[in-house]
Structures are given as C-alpha cells and as structure tokens.
Design a protein around this motif. Structure first.
Motif, short mmCIF file in Angstrom:
data_model
loop_
_atom_site.label_atom_id
_atom_site.label_comp_id
_atom_site.label_asym_id
_atom_site.label_seq_id
_atom_site.Cartn_x
_atom_site.Cartn_y
_atom_site.Cartn_z
N THR A 175 37.69 61.85 35.31
CA THR A 175 38.34 60.91 36.21
C THR A 175 37.91 61.21 37.64
OG1 THR A 175 40.46 60.22 37.22
CG2 THR A 175 40.37 62.45 36.30
N ILE A 176 37.76 60.16 38.45
CA ILE A 176 37.36 60.42 39.86
C ILE A 176 38.52 61.01 40.65
CG2 ILE A 176 35.66 58.53 39.87
CD1 ILE A 176 37.73 56.97 41.67
N ASP A 177 39.75 60.93 40.12
CA ASP A 177 40.95 61.30 40.88
C ASP A 177 41.09 62.79 41.14
OD1 ASP A 177 43.11 58.84 39.26
OD2 ASP A 177 41.48 58.66 40.71
N ARG A 187 42.75 50.97 28.80
CA ARG A 187 44.05 51.65 28.77
C ARG A 187 44.80 51.07 27.57
NH1 ARG A 187 43.92 54.22 33.67
NH2 ARG A 187 42.67 53.23 35.30
O1 F6P Z 1 42.28 56.77 37.61
C1 F6P Z 1 41.12 56.35 38.26
C2 F6P Z 1 41.43 55.15 39.13
O2 F6P Z 1 40.26 54.72 39.76
C3 F6P Z 1 42.48 55.40 40.17
O3 F6P Z 1 41.98 56.10 41.30
C4 F6P Z 1 42.90 53.99 40.48
O4 F6P Z 1 44.17 53.91 41.09
C5 F6P Z 1 42.93 53.39 39.08
O5 F6P Z 1 41.93 54.08 38.34
C6 F6P Z 1 42.64 51.91 39.05
O6 F6P Z 1 42.83 51.52 37.71
P1 F6P Z 1 42.16 50.18 37.12
O7 F6P Z 1 40.68 50.42 37.00
O8 F6P Z 1 42.83 49.99 35.79
O9 F6P Z 1 42.48 49.10 38.13
#
Ligand code: F6P
Length: 321
Positions: A126-128, A72
């Motif tokens: 994205t899995i979301d 990110r």
């Molecule tokens: O956006 C995908 C995701 O897995 C979300 O479901 C989750 O809240 C987030 O990423 C977790 O982010 P990170 O991998 O930065 O902890």
C-alpha cells in the motif's frame, strides 16, 4: 506439490507486480504451482483463478498497478463470502494464500486463517505506509517520489507568482506520505491526521516567511486531516492575505514505475513468502525493519502501533525557517 494462490487487494501500489513476479518465479523454482487470483478477495469468491507460469509475469517488474487487478470486497467480510472463498481454494487444492495489500487486506487474511485454517502469508502492499509492524510498505517510496516531483513543479510556479500552495496527499488515516514528502520536499508546514494541527501557527509561519522575503510557501495536508481542503484555502488566505492555491495529487500517487527501493522490498518479500511456505511456517506477515526483511505472526503484526516521529515533524519547521 505445494499449490499457492496469490492476490492483490485494496488500493493498488507500485511494486505489487514485482511481488507477484517474485512469488511466481521463486515458487516455480521450488517446484510449486502458483495460481493468480484476479480482483482480490472478490475475485476469489467468484473463482477467478488462473495458473501462473514463468512467462505470465514477464515484462511486469517495471509496471505500476497489478496484473491481477484489485478490488475491495464487502462480501468477503461476511461468513458466507469467506466460506465461498474457502471452497474455491479447497476445490483447487490450494492450501497457501499469499495476499499483497494494506491493513484491510492483511486483516481479512488473518480472519480467513483463523476461521478456515488456510495458511496465509501477508505482504505489505500500500502507498499509505499504514502498517505499523513494518518500517515501509511496498509502494510508499514510489508514492513519496511522485509527490516530490509534484512539489518541485509547484515550487517553480508558486515562486513565480509569490503564492502559498496547499498540496493534499493520500494516506487515509496515516500521515507518513505528508510527513516524509514534507521534510524532503522542503515544505513550510505539514498537517497530519495523527496530531492536533495548529492553524494559527501555520498562518504565522506564512506571515513570517513573507516578512523574511520568502517567495512562496508549501503546506502539505494529509487527506485524513479533518479539515476540508477548500475551507483551509479560505482560512489561510483570509488570515494571511496571501494568494492561496490548492493542488490535490490524488491518484497520481498510486501510479508510476516502482522505484529501486520498492522493487527490492517487493522482490525480497516475495522470495521470503516462498521460503516460509517451503518450510511450512504458517500465518506470517512479512516486512522490513532496519533494512532487513523479516516475518512475524500476522495477528501480532496487525496489533502493532506506531506514533508520529515528532523529531521529523519538528524538523519540517526548523528546516524551512
Ligand atoms: O489505501 C490506498 C489509498 O490510495 C488511500 O491513500 C486512499 O485514501 C484510498 O486508497 C483511495 O481508495 P480508492 O482507490 O478506493 O478510491
């Protein structure tokens, strides 16, 4: 000779590698040069770019994660960061950028195109499943199947001990993983961030289930629901008298070999991206609608909204009576 940069960004998703493979091989087939950008926009700013060849993407189709790595990037959200990224592409004479990621990734690409004129093509990775313009995002199907495996295992032990189990799933502010896993996993209740969740009704469902001789209850809670999961265990346990356990599936949902559906969506989306670049069509988001791959203006795509399918939501309750 067209040059293309490709990056993966945000939370990784099973199928991202299949998309990178498709972009690379279709791109080379159409006499383009394909460049892999490591670690998303952060890596672009740092100039972490390397040429991809047919062999660079061998033996990755079946692998989760992303060979390009992901990250990110707060830096890219600044004008200075975006300018650095633009200069890296300009120096390499890369005029087309394919990004594979979620809402934040595609939004960053849209702003990059608006501010610096780079041609961007977005793939929903994205899995979301939180990109409303497309029926499905790359990684969502694999994540659902991972959650279903978990539910099946938990049903065994919950029945043996006559317990209620709360399963927390990912999705950020989107409840699709919880809803679709709930209805296909046979959950008694699902808690979604998009709705007001009636805990009295959830507890009443548990109590009525015990009265009817149910051995266990599965409650699926999306992580975006504004109730602490451990607090929820206490609330339900106190109100129902049941032995309540919590399982947080967390990053299990992000890994694994992509399913057929995710491999197809990723592969066909990658091919579409190359077609669009070949035709000179600019700034598009690629998705799937009613089983067909399509593309639309990326800014319009990001303005799309979608409401929860209330028939499905009601179906969870009806089917678990
Ligand atoms: O956006 C995908 C995701 O897995 C979300 O479901 C989750 O809240 C987030 O990423 C977790 O982010 P990170 O991998 O930065 O902890």
């Amino acid at each position: 000779m067209k040059r293309i940069g490709v990056l993966t960004s945000g939370g990784d998703a099973p199928g991202m590698n299949a998309a990178v493979r498709s972009i690379t091989r279709y791109g080379i087939y159409h006499d383009m040069e394909v460049y892999g950008i490591k670690r998303g926009y952060e890596g672009l700013i740092d100039g972490e770019v390397e040429r991809l060849y047919r062999r660079s993407v061998g033996d990755i189709l079946q692998r989760g994660g992303t060979i390009l790595k992901t990250a990110r990037s707060e830096h890219f959200r600044t004008r200075e960061g975006m300018e650095k990224a633009y200069n890296v592409l300009k120096d390499l004479m890369i005029e087309n950028l394919i990004v594979i990621g979620g809402d934040g990734t595609l939004t960053g690409a849209k702003e990059f195109s608006q501010n610096f004129g780079v041609n961007v093509i977005g793939l929903p990775g994205t899995i979301d499943n939180d990109l409303a313009y497309t029926d499905e995002t790359i990684g969502f199907d694999t994540a659902i199947n991972t959650v279903l495996e978990g539910i099946t295992r938990i049903r065994d032990t919950s029945s043996a001990h006559e317990r209620t189990t709360i399963i927390e799933v990912m999705g950020r502010r989107c409840g699709d993983i919880a809803l679709y896993a709930g209805i296909t996993g046979g959950a008694e209740s699902v808690l979604l961030p998009e709705l007001d969740n009636d805990l009295d009704a959830v507890c009443e469902k548990v109590i009525s289930g015990v009265r009817e001789g149910k051995l266990h209850d599965i409650i699926i809670k999306a992580e975006g629901v504004p109730v602490d999961s451990k607090e929820l265990v206490k609330i339900i346990s106190e109100r129902t008298g049941r032995d309540v356990k919590l399982v947080v599936l967390s990053y299990l949902q992000r890994g694994g070999s992509p399913t057929f559906r995710d491999r197809m969506l990723a592969t066909m989306s990658g091919a579409r991206a190359i077609d669009l670049i070949k035709q000179g069509v600019r700034n598009r988001a690629i998705g799937i609608r009613n089983g067909e791959i399509f593309d639309m203006d990326i800014a319009e795509a990001l303005e799309s909204t979608r409401t929860v399918d209330l028939d499905l939501y009601k179906g969870v309750d009806i089917l678990s009576m």
